[in-house]
Scaffold this motif. Sequence first.
Motif, PDB file in Angstrom:
ATOM      1  N   PRO A   1      -4.971 -22.468   5.284  1.00  0.00           N
ATOM      2  CA  PRO A   1      -6.036 -21.553   4.835  1.00  0.00           C
ATOM      3  C   PRO A   1      -7.017 -21.223   5.968  1.00  0.00           C
ATOM      4  CG  PRO A   1      -5.779 -23.397   3.306  1.00  0.00           C
ATOM      5  CD  PRO A   1      -4.926 -23.706   4.499  1.00  0.00           C
ATOM      6  N   PRO A   2      -7.570 -20.008   5.936  1.00  0.00           N
ATOM      7  CA  PRO A   2      -8.547 -19.611   6.960  1.00  0.00           C
ATOM      8  C   PRO A   2      -9.724 -20.588   6.994  1.00  0.00           C
ATOM      9  CG  PRO A   2      -7.939 -17.742   5.579  1.00  0.00           C
ATOM     10  CD  PRO A   2      -7.332 -18.953   4.951  1.00  0.00           C
ATOM     11  N   THR A   3     -10.200 -20.887   8.182  1.00  0.00           N
ATOM     12  CA  THR A   3     -11.342 -21.805   8.299  1.00  0.00           C
ATOM     13  C   THR A   3     -12.624 -21.019   8.542  1.00  0.00           C
ATOM     14  OG1 THR A   3     -11.052 -21.954  10.693  1.00  0.00           O
ATOM     15  CG2 THR A   3      -9.873 -23.586   9.359  1.00  0.00           C
ATOM     16  N   ALA A   4     -13.759 -21.659   8.217  1.00  0.00           N
ATOM     17  CA  ALA A   4     -15.069 -21.021   8.411  1.00  0.00           C
ATOM     18  C   ALA A   4     -15.291 -20.704   9.891  1.00  0.00           C
ATOM     19  CB  ALA A   4     -16.169 -21.932   7.883  1.00  0.00           C
ATOM     20  N   THR A   5     -14.888 -21.624  10.762  1.00  0.00           N
ATOM     21  CA  THR A   5     -15.076 -21.414  12.205  1.00  0.00           C
ATOM     22  C   THR A   5     -14.335 -20.160  12.668  1.00  0.00           C
ATOM     23  OG1 THR A   5     -14.931 -23.808  12.352  1.00  0.00           O
ATOM     24  CG2 THR A   5     -14.911 -22.590  14.438  1.00  0.00           C
ATOM     25  N   HIS A   6     -13.078 -20.055  12.232  1.00  0.00           N
ATOM     26  CA  HIS A   6     -12.269 -18.915  12.656  1.00  0.00           C
ATOM     27  C   HIS A   6     -12.831 -17.612  12.089  1.00  0.00           C
ATOM     28  CE1 HIS A   6      -8.797 -16.752  14.030  1.00  0.00           C
ATOM     29  NE2 HIS A   6      -8.476 -16.385  12.813  1.00  0.00           N
ATOM     30  N   LEU A   7     -13.252 -17.638  10.832  1.00  0.00           N
ATOM     31  CA  LEU A   7     -13.819 -16.427  10.222  1.00  0.00           C
ATOM     32  C   LEU A   7     -15.119 -16.035  10.922  1.00  0.00           C
ATOM     33  CD1 LEU A   7     -13.148 -17.041   6.415  1.00  0.00           C
ATOM     34  CD2 LEU A   7     -11.965 -15.438   7.934  1.00  0.00           C
ATOM     35  N   GLY A   8     -15.874 -17.031  11.364  1.00  0.00           N
ATOM     36  CA  GLY A   8     -17.096 -16.750  12.116  1.00  0.00           C
ATOM     37  C   GLY A   8     -16.788 -16.016  13.414  1.00  0.00           C
ATOM     38  N   LYS A   9     -15.770 -16.492  14.093  1.00  0.00           N
ATOM     39  CA  LYS A   9     -15.353 -15.840  15.348  1.00  0.00           C
ATOM     40  C   LYS A   9     -14.901 -14.402  15.100  1.00  0.00           C
ATOM     41  CE  LYS A   9     -13.731 -19.957  17.750  1.00  0.00           C
ATOM     42  NZ  LYS A   9     -12.522 -20.758  17.913  1.00  0.00           N
ATOM     43  N   LEU A  10     -14.144 -14.219  14.010  1.00  0.00           N
ATOM     44  CA  LEU A  10     -13.669 -12.865  13.694  1.00  0.00           C
ATOM     45  C   LEU A  10     -14.850 -11.948  13.363  1.00  0.00           C
ATOM     46  CD1 LEU A  10     -10.484 -13.560  11.505  1.00  0.00           C
ATOM     47  CD2 LEU A  10     -10.580 -12.946  13.929  1.00  0.00           C
ATOM     48  N   THR A  11     -15.860 -12.495  12.734  1.00  0.00           N
ATOM     49  CA  THR A  11     -17.046 -11.692  12.405  1.00  0.00           C
ATOM     50  C   THR A  11     -17.701 -11.166  13.686  1.00  0.00           C
ATOM     51  OG1 THR A  11     -17.390 -13.090  10.472  1.00  0.00           O
ATOM     52  CG2 THR A  11     -19.221 -11.684  11.118  1.00  0.00           C
ATOM     53  N   SER A  12     -17.894 -12.058  14.663  1.00  0.00           N
ATOM     54  CA  SER A  12     -18.499 -11.598  15.923  1.00  0.00           C
ATOM     55  C   SER A  12     -17.600 -10.565  16.595  1.00  0.00           C
ATOM     56  CB  SER A  12     -18.687 -12.756  16.904  1.00  0.00           C
ATOM     57  OG  SER A  12     -19.053 -13.905  16.238  1.00  0.00           O
TER      58      SER A  12
ATOM     59  N   PHE B   1     -15.398  -8.472  15.330  1.00  0.00           N
ATOM     60  CA  PHE B   1     -15.140  -7.179  14.687  1.00  0.00           C
ATOM     61  C   PHE B   1     -16.389  -6.525  14.091  1.00  0.00           C
ATOM     62  CE2 PHE B   1     -10.918  -9.154  14.742  1.00  0.00           C
ATOM     63  CZ  PHE B   1     -10.188  -8.121  15.320  1.00  0.00           C
ATOM     64  N   LYS B   2     -17.567  -7.089  14.362  1.00  0.00           N
ATOM     65  CA  LYS B   2     -18.733  -6.497  13.687  1.00  0.00           C
ATOM     66  C   LYS B   2     -19.049  -5.105  14.213  1.00  0.00           C
ATOM     67  CE  LYS B   2     -22.071  -9.104  16.368  1.00  0.00           C
ATOM     68  NZ  LYS B   2     -22.542 -10.478  16.417  1.00  0.00           N
ATOM     69  N   ALA B   3     -18.575  -4.812  15.415  1.00  0.00           N
ATOM     70  CA  ALA B   3     -18.769  -3.450  15.922  1.00  0.00           C
ATOM     71  C   ALA B   3     -17.534  -2.579  15.684  1.00  0.00           C
ATOM     72  CB  ALA B   3     -19.098  -3.508  17.415  1.00  0.00           C
ATOM     73  N   GLY B   4     -16.663  -3.026  14.798  1.00  0.00           N
ATOM     74  CA  GLY B   4     -15.435  -2.266  14.528  1.00  0.00           C
ATOM     75  C   GLY B   4     -14.252  -2.876  15.243  1.00  0.00           C
ATOM     76  N   GLY B   5     -13.202  -2.090  15.422  1.00  0.00           N
ATOM     77  CA  GLY B   5     -12.037  -2.610  16.131  1.00  0.00           C
ATOM     78  C   GLY B   5     -10.853  -2.885  15.236  1.00  0.00           C
ATOM     79  N   ALA B   6     -11.002  -2.613  13.946  1.00  0.00           N
ATOM     80  CA  ALA B   6      -9.850  -2.709  13.039  1.00  0.00           C
ATOM     81  C   ALA B   6     -10.036  -1.708  11.910  1.00  0.00           C
ATOM     82  CB  ALA B   6      -9.722  -4.121  12.480  1.00  0.00           C
ATOM     83  N   ASP B   7      -8.924  -1.298  11.317  1.00  0.00           N
ATOM     84  CA  ASP B   7      -8.981  -0.290  10.255  1.00  0.00           C
ATOM     85  C   ASP B   7      -8.859  -0.904   8.865  1.00  0.00           C
ATOM     86  OD1 ASP B   7      -8.970   2.272  11.854  1.00  0.00           O
ATOM     87  OD2 ASP B   7      -7.239   1.233  12.703  1.00  0.00           O
ATOM     88  N   PHE B   8      -8.175  -2.034   8.757  1.00  0.00           N
ATOM     89  CA  PHE B   8      -8.079  -2.692   7.450  1.00  0.00           C
ATOM     90  C   PHE B   8      -7.784  -4.176   7.618  1.00  0.00           C
ATOM     91  CE2 PHE B   8      -4.943   0.919   7.605  1.00  0.00           C
ATOM     92  CZ  PHE B   8      -4.027   0.319   8.455  1.00  0.00           C
TER      93      PHE B   8
ATOM     94  N   SER C   1     -14.699  -8.732   5.218  1.00  0.00           N
ATOM     95  CA  SER C   1     -14.894  -7.312   4.952  1.00  0.00           C
ATOM     96  C   SER C   1     -16.377  -6.983   4.749  1.00  0.00           C
ATOM     97  CB  SER C   1     -14.088  -6.913   3.712  1.00  0.00           C
ATOM     98  OG  SER C   1     -14.408  -5.602   3.323  1.00  0.00           O
ATOM     99  N   GLU C   2     -17.056  -7.805   3.976  1.00  0.00           N
ATOM    100  CA  GLU C   2     -18.472  -7.590   3.719  1.00  0.00           C
ATOM    101  C   GLU C   2     -19.303  -7.621   4.998  1.00  0.00           C
ATOM    102  OE1 GLU C   2     -20.560 -10.224   0.885  1.00  0.00           O
ATOM    103  OE2 GLU C   2     -18.924  -9.611  -0.471  1.00  0.00           O
ATOM    104  N   ARG C   3     -18.919  -8.531   5.902  1.00  0.00           N
ATOM    105  CA  ARG C   3     -19.737  -8.706   7.105  1.00  0.00           C
ATOM    106  C   ARG C   3     -19.422  -7.697   8.203  1.00  0.00           C
ATOM    107  NH1 ARG C   3     -19.695 -12.694   4.112  1.00  0.00           N
ATOM    108  NH2 ARG C   3     -21.510 -14.070   3.938  1.00  0.00           N
ATOM    109  N   VAL C   4     -18.201  -7.214   8.267  1.00  0.00           N
ATOM    110  CA  VAL C   4     -17.850  -6.306   9.367  1.00  0.00           C
ATOM    111  C   VAL C   4     -17.654  -4.864   8.901  1.00  0.00           C
ATOM    112  CG1 VAL C   4     -16.848  -8.161  10.763  1.00  0.00           C
ATOM    113  CG2 VAL C   4     -15.367  -6.837   9.234  1.00  0.00           C
ATOM    114  N   GLY C   5     -17.686  -4.654   7.571  1.00  0.00           N
ATOM    115  CA  GLY C   5     -17.570  -3.287   7.066  1.00  0.00           C
ATOM    116  C   GLY C   5     -16.181  -2.674   7.239  1.00  0.00           C
ATOM    117  N   ILE C   6     -15.160  -3.521   7.248  1.00  0.00           N
ATOM    118  CA  ILE C   6     -13.778  -3.024   7.316  1.00  0.00           C
ATOM    119  C   ILE C   6     -13.139  -3.274   5.949  1.00  0.00           C
ATOM    120  CG2 ILE C   6     -11.518  -3.347   8.429  1.00  0.00           C
ATOM    121  CD1 ILE C   6     -13.113  -4.379  10.920  1.00  0.00           C
ATOM    122  N   ASP C   7     -12.406  -2.260   5.446  1.00  0.00           N
ATOM    123  CA  ASP C   7     -11.792  -2.373   4.113  1.00  0.00           C
ATOM    124  C   ASP C   7     -10.838  -3.553   4.003  1.00  0.00           C
ATOM    125  OD1 ASP C   7     -12.958  -0.348   2.793  1.00  0.00           O
ATOM    126  OD2 ASP C   7     -11.166   0.923   2.641  1.00  0.00           O
ATOM    127  N   ALA C   8     -10.979  -4.339   2.941  1.00  0.00           N
ATOM    128  CA  ALA C   8      -9.980  -5.366   2.634  1.00  0.00           C
ATOM    129  C   ALA C   8      -9.035  -4.793   1.583  1.00  0.00           C
ATOM    130  CB  ALA C   8     -10.654  -6.614   2.101  1.00  0.00           C
TER     131      ALA C   8
END
Length: 313
Positions: free
Chosen positions: A236-247, A249-256, A272-279
């Motif tokens: 399962p995804p970890t909080a640490t990894h999701l934190g890194k992904l947030t930093s 992708f917060k300026a974009g860089g993915a479509d979904f 999705s909520e934090r980076v504004g990319i559709d889930a």
Amino acid sequence: MHTVRILFEDNRGVARATLFVVLALAPLAASADLRVFVCEPEWAALATEIGGDRVSAFSATTALQDPHYIQARPSLIAQVRRADLVICSGAELEIGWLPALLQKANNRDVLPGSSGYIEASNHVLRLGATGNVDRAQGDIHPRGNPHIQTDPRNIAAVARVLGETMASLDPDGAAFYRAGLDDFLKRWTDAIESWERKAEPLRGAKAITHHKSWVYLQQWLGIEGVAHLEAIPGLPPTATHLGKLTSRFKAGGADFIIRSPYQDARASEWLSERVGIDAIVLPLTVGGTERARDLFSLFDDIIDRLLQALHDE
Ligand SMILES: [Zn+2]
């Protein structure tokens, strides 16, 4: 023409009811000559496309279950015991449960190496083999990615093997299976062309995926996989990894952000909520969404959902 007769069973015994209904109806239909046990629903759908009423296909998993992890239940052992043919994606996808099923069922006709056993991923070009033997070290796909059904060209390759195997196991039906195979491949080739045309806007799109479930689809349609929610595939995804992904992708860089119906929604919704990319949810196999009733509508649905997410940006 497309009466998909897939028998499922879940832990609550719901499918047992389905099984009874089908058995009760069986005398009205042509008798099923070939009993096919599949590990994943796409292969049941394919066997039915080719063999129609001559086959009865039983799937060990539904589209709402994670095929990496199910229990080798006694009811599944009984199904393997009476099977004429077993077809599974392979490449260690089912390593946690299929060997136990095959051993306990003790049906020599369907053991690996026999003519009644097909490892589907042996018949396509596997992506992502690492040769890493320690699953705990972060790869549950050391022999290459097993989720081959997300490229319809792979399904065509497996269809050829499956059709010929059915013809050899049930020689009385050989002409029927070959005609079914030809008919399927014709319709499938046309469908692939139209999917490729329709999916053209997806070329170059960037996807974050929950698990490495979509590498074949990505290669087929030219979608770039930029990250996974699972830091270690299969865990399962970890909080640490999701934190890194947030930093990252917060300026974009993915479509979904893509997940399958059986995967926990929380990680992709959180990101999705934090980076504004559709889930979005994509059906990984037949039955994964209401629309994905057969192999054709499976890809119709996958592509429409991706295009919709791209348009919504
Ligand atoms: Zn996997």
